[in-house]
Each structure stands twice: as C-alpha cells, then as structure tokens.
Design a protein around this motif. Structure first.
Motif, PDB file in Angstrom:
ATOM      1  N   ILE A  22      23.072  14.098 -10.554  1.00 22.44           N
ATOM      2  CA  ILE A  22      22.453  14.216  -9.223  1.00 22.44           C
ATOM      3  C   ILE A  22      21.610  15.483  -9.145  1.00 22.44           C
ATOM      4  O   ILE A  22      20.483  15.469  -8.630  1.00 22.44           O
ATOM      5  CB  ILE A  22      23.538  14.183  -8.138  1.00 22.44           C
ATOM      6  CG1 ILE A  22      24.205  12.791  -8.098  1.00 22.44           C
ATOM      7  CG2 ILE A  22      22.960  14.538  -6.780  1.00 22.44           C
ATOM      8  CD1 ILE A  22      25.373  12.700  -7.136  1.00 22.44           C
ATOM      9  N   LEU A  51      23.128   5.548 -10.742  1.00 22.03           N
ATOM     10  CA  LEU A  51      23.511   6.210  -9.488  1.00 22.03           C
ATOM     11  C   LEU A  51      23.905   5.195  -8.422  1.00 22.03           C
ATOM     12  O   LEU A  51      24.895   5.400  -7.687  1.00 22.03           O
ATOM     13  CB  LEU A  51      22.350   7.072  -8.997  1.00 22.03           C
ATOM     14  CG  LEU A  51      22.054   8.328  -9.835  1.00 22.03           C
ATOM     15  CD1 LEU A  51      20.729   8.944  -9.429  1.00 22.03           C
ATOM     16  CD2 LEU A  51      23.198   9.339  -9.663  1.00 22.03           C
ATOM     17  N   ARG A  80      29.347  11.690  -1.704  1.00 22.11           N
ATOM     18  CA  ARG A  80      29.000  11.146  -3.017  1.00 22.11           C
ATOM     19  C   ARG A  80      28.094   9.921  -2.883  1.00 22.11           C
ATOM     20  O   ARG A  80      27.071   9.807  -3.571  1.00 22.11           O
ATOM     21  CB  ARG A  80      30.279  10.796  -3.784  1.00 22.11           C
ATOM     22  CG  ARG A  80      30.057  10.034  -5.096  1.00 22.11           C
ATOM     23  CD  ARG A  80      29.162  10.823  -6.069  1.00 22.11           C
ATOM     24  NE  ARG A  80      29.779  12.076  -6.434  1.00 22.11           N
ATOM     25  CZ  ARG A  80      30.668  12.229  -7.414  1.00 22.11           C
ATOM     26  NH1 ARG A  80      31.027  11.188  -8.124  1.00 22.11           N
ATOM     27  NH2 ARG A  80      31.182  13.412  -7.678  1.00 22.11           N
ATOM     28  N   CYS A  97      24.208   9.660  -4.095  1.00 21.71           N
ATOM     29  CA  CYS A  97      23.790   8.630  -5.061  1.00 21.71           C
ATOM     30  C   CYS A  97      22.633   7.792  -4.506  1.00 21.71           C
ATOM     31  O   CYS A  97      21.648   7.513  -5.207  1.00 21.71           O
ATOM     32  CB  CYS A  97      24.967   7.727  -5.419  1.00 21.71           C
ATOM     33  SG  CYS A  97      26.228   8.523  -6.447  1.00 21.71           S
ATOM     34  N   VAL A 136      27.305   3.800  -9.342  1.00 23.30           N
ATOM     35  CA  VAL A 136      28.351   4.804  -9.091  1.00 23.30           C
ATOM     36  C   VAL A 136      28.645   4.891  -7.603  1.00 23.30           C
ATOM     37  O   VAL A 136      29.808   4.980  -7.179  1.00 23.30           O
ATOM     38  CB  VAL A 136      27.903   6.165  -9.657  1.00 23.30           C
ATOM     39  CG1 VAL A 136      28.824   7.273  -9.147  1.00 23.30           C
ATOM     40  CG2 VAL A 136      27.920   6.140 -11.184  1.00 23.30           C
ATOM     41  N   GLY A 137      27.591   4.832  -6.761  1.00 24.11           N
ATOM     42  CA  GLY A 137      27.801   4.876  -5.323  1.00 24.11           C
ATOM     43  C   GLY A 137      28.573   3.667  -4.823  1.00 24.11           C
ATOM     44  O   GLY A 137      29.469   3.797  -3.975  1.00 24.11           O
ATOM     45  N   VAL A 194      28.542  12.690 -13.130  1.00 23.80           N
ATOM     46  CA  VAL A 194      27.638  12.245 -12.069  1.00 23.80           C
ATOM     47  C   VAL A 194      27.071  13.417 -11.289  1.00 23.80           C
ATOM     48  O   VAL A 194      25.871  13.436 -10.974  1.00 23.80           O
ATOM     49  CB  VAL A 194      28.355  11.247 -11.142  1.00 23.80           C
ATOM     50  CG1 VAL A 194      27.464  10.868  -9.956  1.00 23.80           C
ATOM     51  CG2 VAL A 194      28.776  10.009 -11.919  1.00 23.80           C
TER      52      VAL A 194
END
Length: 746
Positions: free
Chosen positions: A736, A640, A605, A609, A643-644, A732
């Motif tokens: 992506i 992104l 993930r 991201c 989120v990462g 998410v």
C-alpha cells in the motif's frame, strides 16, 4: 456437335419462363371468359340452341371460315385434318411435343376423358393463337356434338361444349387457378375432367372459390409443383451452407456460451478446501487425487453434437430435396421421338417431284394458298442446282430435335434414304414464322446461306402481325435469293444428326444434390458461421458491459468457514488482467460499506486497499480501467482488491507467494521457488497451490506468477516487474505504501 447441344440446352432452359408467360396469358383469358358469362347472355344462348335443335338447321359456320376471306379452304384445312383424326380416335396426341407430351401418353388422356360422362374430343397440339376458333372449326367439320378440349404443352388451353351439358368454362377456370403453371398437361386435363364430372352447380361453386382465392392472394401463382435446375442449384447451395455452418457454429458458439454463462453464475460456492482435509488441518494426511475421467469432456460432447448435426443436415437435405427430374410427364419412347420425322419424310416422298417437294403439316395452320403453292412448285422446278424440299412444320424446343432445325433436317434426310441425299432443305415454321435452310451436296456457298440470308427472309418483319407470317411471300424471296447465290467450288454437306440433339430424359434430369453450387456453399457456410459467431460474441459482450447485473463475477470460491479463495492462471494475459481488475474493483466497491459495523483496523485496511487499487487501475476515477494501465499495475490492483475482500471476511493472512493473485494464503510449505535455486524455502501458499506443493515441492516454481513483458512472447516474474507489485513479498502494508509513493499520493 457441342454448338448444337449447348444451344439446345439454352433453349430448353428458357422453357419454364415461357410457361410462366403462357400461364399468365391463360389466366387473363380465363378472367375474360368469366366476364363473358353473363346470366342474360346464357339464357339467350340456351334459347338459340333450342331453336336450332328444334328446326334441325345445321350449326353456324365457324369464325375461322368467316375470317378466311377469298380462300376459305386455307383457313379450314387444319380443322379438316384434325376432324379426320378425331373421327378415327376421339383423343389425338400430336407427335410434335414428344419431350413434354409423348404420344405414348394418349391412353392416359383417353382414360381421363371417359370421366366426363359426355362425348369428349381431345386435341393435344402445340400452342395455338386462336384455340377457341380452332375448336369451333373442328366441331363444324366433324359434325358431332360433345365436349371439345384443346391441350398444349402447359395444360388445358381451351374448351367448348357443343350440344351437351358440360361446365367447360368453370372446369377451365379451376384448372387455371388451382394448379401451378408447371403442373403439366396430363395433370391439368385430369383436374379439368374432375370438375366436369361434378356437374354444373358444383363446378360453378368451385370455380368461384378458386377465382376468389386467387384474387385474395393478389393474383400470385400457386406454388409450383416441380423444381428446375435453378431450384436445384439453390438447394445445393443452401445444403452446403448448412452442412458447414451448423457444425462450425456449434463448435465455436457452444464453448463460448458455456463460459459466458458460467461467468454470470459464478463458480461453485464450495471451496476445494472444504473437501480437502489438509486444508482445514495442515497435519492431516493428503490423499493422492484420483485421475479425472476425460472420456466425456464438454469439448468432446460438443464435437460429437457437431458431427451429429452435420449428419442430420446431410440426411435431412437428401430426404427433403429428393427430386431427380423436372419432368411433368412420362419420358418419351424411341417411337415418340421418331414419329414426326418419319411422317415428314414420308410426306416429302409422297409430294416429291423431279426437283423437290412442298409438305405442309396437317396439324398446323396452312400459310400457303393454292396459288402460292403452285407458284412455289413452279419455281422449284426451274431451280437447276439440285432438288429443293420445303417442310412447313413447327420447330419447337419440345420436339424431337429440341428446336434444332439442322438436327431435324438431317434426321428427315436419313429417313428419306438415297432419294433425299442431295438437295436444299427448307424448314418454314407456320407457328413461329422462322425459315431455316440446310444444304446437302449442292454447289451453293453454305456460308452465304448461314450468314448472308436476310433477316426479312429468315425471321420476317418485326411489325408483321399477319396470321400466316407472310410465309408465301418470304419463301418466294428465298427462291430469288437462292437463284442469285453464286456457285461454290465444291459441294458442302452438314455433319449434324439426331445424336446431337439433347437427350430428353437427360435434359430434364437434375444434377445430384451434393454437386454444383454445393461446393461454394460449403465455403459460404464456414464464413457465415464465423460471422454469426462474431455477431453473437459482440452482442453478449456489449450486453455484459451495458447491464451491470450481467458483468462477470470474479473467479471466487467460498470455504466452509466463510473465507474467500481466488483463482488465476500463472501466466495471465493482459486482457485477463484488465477484465479481472475491473470485476474485482466493482466487487470490492459493492461489498464494502463504510457505515457498516466493522472493526477500525478492518475498515482502514479495506479502505486503503480500495483506494490504492483505484489509484493503479482507475485514476480518473470514472468506473473504467484506464487504457494505459500496465499489466504490473493491473496485477497489483487485483491483489489489493482481493486482499480487501478477504479482509471483509476476516482473513488477513499474507498473500500466496507463488501467485499473489490467488489472494491470502492458507498455510506455509517448503517449496522450490526458482528453477535456478535448488533450495526449498518456506513460503505462504494458498489452497490451490498447496495441492501441487505437497506432492511435488520441486515443481512449485511452475506455479509462480509471470506477467506480459515488452515483447509479444516475453514473460516477467512478478517480483521483477516494474512498479509497486514486488513489494507484496514484504506484506500488504508495504504494498500500500509503495502504491501511494508510486502514484505520488501521501
């Protein structure tokens, strides 16, 4: 009249420059005097003086008398007149310098002269070309031993000791080197007498120390004691600059520095959820937050500091620049200003004949010998258009008329009364050599005299170096010019008077500090504050870009459980999106270590991201956000990256539906998502948005993220923005995939 007044002010404005030149001349002469004082010559002089005293022979004749040529009386008449004045009073102050050295200051000079301990004779006169010869001639005429001192409008100019022990040369050297050129005659004479009172040995030591100090300073003048109008203009200009520049710089620079420092330090490590029970427990009761106190906000504090700074600048300038006058001596009295006029008027009456008179100032050199005087009077007697009165007196900017000859002549004419109402008045300056003519009620064309009088008569020849300025020959030429002048149709009279002379106190007064160049200084101060702010901002911006450790830390909070929270406005600008995208990519790249012990799902993930965020913001990749990146692409890259970073902390929840830039949500709440849709929808929200949603769910749509549109003021909801960003509503993973399709990467 305005013409006379302005010219008088102009002449007075040139005085300080003349004083500087005079000071340099005196300094050079002081060095010459020092070079003359050889030990061997001093011994020989002492022996000669002893022989003269022992034999009872009189002192040798002065150099002035030796240089007199065929008419020694002309060279010694000035000395004889001055000797007679000193015989009556050992301190004589001329009436020709009332603006700089008023006669009313004579008691002050007399009081200082008593400090020397020896008989002291003081002459305060206009500047003399050969003062040393004049002192010798006066001493020969007076026949009394003592210390003879010559003072002009700049200070002590010459001194000599006859028959007494007094370190005249050393005292002159000290007064020359220790004091600035604008110290004034009274202070210069005070320093001179103080050194005389020290005695020979101490005076020599002090003179040597003053000379060495001047040589070490490269011959630069001592800092002046008084300011002039130019200095006051500079003070006003600097005050105006500081009065606007300092407060404006505080108002502009302080908030910027505060924000810059806060960005470097990063936000507080405590997340609002740590203090909000409902953040940890969704079922907990939310307490109504108390209204914040806004009495002492940073902006108000900075504004108060700016006001205090302005007051401090104004008060400090008022206290520091407190001078109100450039005078170096007491102001002249009415008697000081009228003394010379009365003397000249009385002299013209006393010397007067049927057709005129010639009056020579007794304090000045006599430019006319007996033959020239008789010839001039003979020509005056033959002039048939009215009486001619000639006054051989200096015309100086320091006199009662401010150097304006017409004003001086009018004042003399008024003092003469009915006897002097008509005639041609000629003023010849025995010091400067100029000749001026003013007519009253005579049938001579005044314009011809004013404009057609040859310069050879009015000013003399440029290459003339004679001591008497050839005044006798030029006055004879003037009589020829007057004889040949045509008669005018009517008698003409000058309309000037002493009221037109510049006021001596007003002329030396300095204008108020908050006037003149103060107003341009205010504008320059505002411009300077803006320029300095731009320079500081540019420097800090370049520093932050060039030093990786100083790059701004993203707006991140850390909750008690270690999860991250992010802040962002609901209507970010393109500049904010660009800066935040760069910072978030840098932070994610720095925090993500592919070799670290992470779960496979988390590593995948985070990598996805980072990869897709880089595709959107930095396609090169060269470590810089692309210039052509759109606001929607930059916003998707931020989402992104955040989120990462949250995934690295173990938070894999859906993003905040109102503002995906806030990162993962903390719970689900009912909220009105659109202003056009009155329904309440259950959406994921972050801790920051939940504060408003729980209190006013109908206003939740005001927190929804909008991005810059095509127009300058156009805003587009993020779910309607072009590109892959709207896919965040589906999670998410969908975002992506959309990014890779958008970038053409499988």
């Amino acid at each position: 009249m305005p013409r006379v007044s302005l010219r008088g002010r102009h002449l007075r404005g040139q005085r300080l420059r003349g004083r500087r030149l005079r000071g340099l001349h005196l300094r050079a002469r002081g060095q010459h005097l020092h070079a003359r004082r050889r030990p061997l010559l001093g011994v020989l002089a002492t022996l000669c003086a002893a022989l003269l005293l022992a034999s009872g022979t009189p002192h040798p004749a002065s150099a002035a008398a030796q240089d007199a040529g065929n008419d020694p009386a002309r060279a010694t008449t000035q000395a004889a007149a001055l000797a007679d004045l000193l015989r009556t009073n050992p301190v004589h102050v001329t009436d020709q310098l009332p603006r700089d050295v008023p006669r009313s200051a004579a008691p002050d000079f007399a009081k200082l002269a008593k400090r020397t301990g020896v008989p002291t004779y003081v002459l305060v006169l206009p500047s003399q070309d050969r003062g040393d010869r004049l002192l010798g001639a006066v001493h020969d005429r007076l026949g009394r031993d003592g210390l003879y001192v010559l003072v002009d409008d700049t200070g002590v100019s010459d001194a000599a000791a006859y028959g007494v022990r007094a370190p005249a040369d050393d005292a002159f050297t000290v007064s020359l080197y220790e004091l600035p050129y604008d110290a004034g005659p009274l202070l210069s004479f005070e320093r001179f007498t103080d050194v005389i009172a020290l005695g020979g040995k101490k005076a020599a030591e002090r003179a040597d120390a003053a000379r060495k100090k001047s040589e070490a300073a490269g011959g630069d003048d001592v800092e002046k004691m008084h300011i002039d109008p130019v200095d006051r203009d500079n003070q006003s200009f600097v005050t105006g600059i500081a009065l606007t520049g300092v407060p404006l710089l505080i108002i502009l620079l302080s908030p910027y520095l505060r924000r810059w420092i806060r960005r470097q330090r990063g936000p507080s490590a405590k997340d609002p959820r740590a203090k909000d029970p409902s953040a940890q427990d969704p079922g907990a009761k939310k307490q109504q937050p108390s209204s914040p106190r806004r009495h002492f906000t940073p902006l108000r504090i900075e504004a108060g500091v700016a006001v205090l700074a302005a007051g401090a600048v104004a008060l400090g300038a008022f206290l520091a620049f407190h001078e109100d006058s450039a005078r170096t001596s007491p102001p002249p009295t009415a008697s000081d200003l009228s003394s010379r006029v009365e003397r000249v008027a009385a002299g013209l009456k006393q010397e007067g004949q049927a057709n005129g008179a010639v009056y020579s100032d007794p304090e000045s050199p006599r430019p006319l010998d007996s033959a020239q005087r008789r010839e001039l009077l003979d020509r005056i007697g033959k002039f048939d258009r009215g009486p001619i009165r000639i006054a051989l007196v200096p015309q100086l900017t320091e006199d009662e008329s401010g150097g304006e000859t017409e004003i001086f002549v009018e004042a003399v004419r008024q003092k003469m009364g009915a006897k002097g109402a008509q005639g041609v008045y000629v003023v010849a300056d025995p010091l400067g050599g100029s000749i001026d003519v003013v007519t009253y009620d005579v049938r001579i064309d005044a314009n011809r005299i004013a404009f057609d009088l040859p310069d050879s008569i009015r000013y003399g020849d440029d290459d003339d170096r004679s001591a008497d300025h050839r005044l006798g020959e030029r006055l004879d030429d003037l009589m020829t010019f007057l004889d040949k002048s045509p008669r005018s149709a009517r008698a003409e009279t000058s309309s000037l008077g002493m009221d037109d002379a510049p006021d001596p106190v007003e002329d030396e007064a300095l204008r108020p500090l908050f006037s003149g160049d103060f107003w341009p200084g205010l504008m320059v101060g505002a411009l300077a504050a803006g320029l300095l702010f731009g320079i500081v901002a540019a420097f800090l911006g370049l520093l932050r870009l060039s030093v990786p450790g100083l790059r701004r830390t993203p707006a991140t909070t850390v909750a008690a459980d270690g999860t991250l929270g992010f802040t962002a406005p609901p209507d970010p600008s393109a500049g904010f999106l660009r800066r935040t995208a760069r910072d978030e990519l840098d932070s994610l790249a720095r925090e993500f270590d592919p070799d670290a012990a992470l779960r496979s799902a988390v590593r995948t993930r985070v990598y996805d991201c980072l990869d897709t965020a880089t595709l959107l913001a930095d396609r090169d990749p060269d470590g810089h956000v692309d210039d052509d990146a759109t606001p929607a692409d930059l916003a998707a890259a931020i989402v992104l990256a955040r989120v990462g970073r949250s995934a690295l902390k173990g938070n894999d929840k859906p993003c905040c539906a109102l503002n995906p830039l806030h990162g993962p949500s903390t719970g689900w709440r009912d909220a009105q998502y659109s202003p056009d849709d009155q329904r309440l929808r259950t959406i994921p929200v972050c801790a920051q948005c939940r504060v408003l949603v729980e209190v006013q769910p109908r206003l939740a749509y005001t927190l929804r993220l909008t991005l810059p549109g095509a127009g300058r003021s156009e805003r587009v909801p993020y779910e309607d923005a072009p590109g892959p960003l709207p896919a965040i509503a589906n999670g998410v993973p969908q975002l992506i995939r959309q990014v890779r399709e958008y970038a053409g990467v499988q």
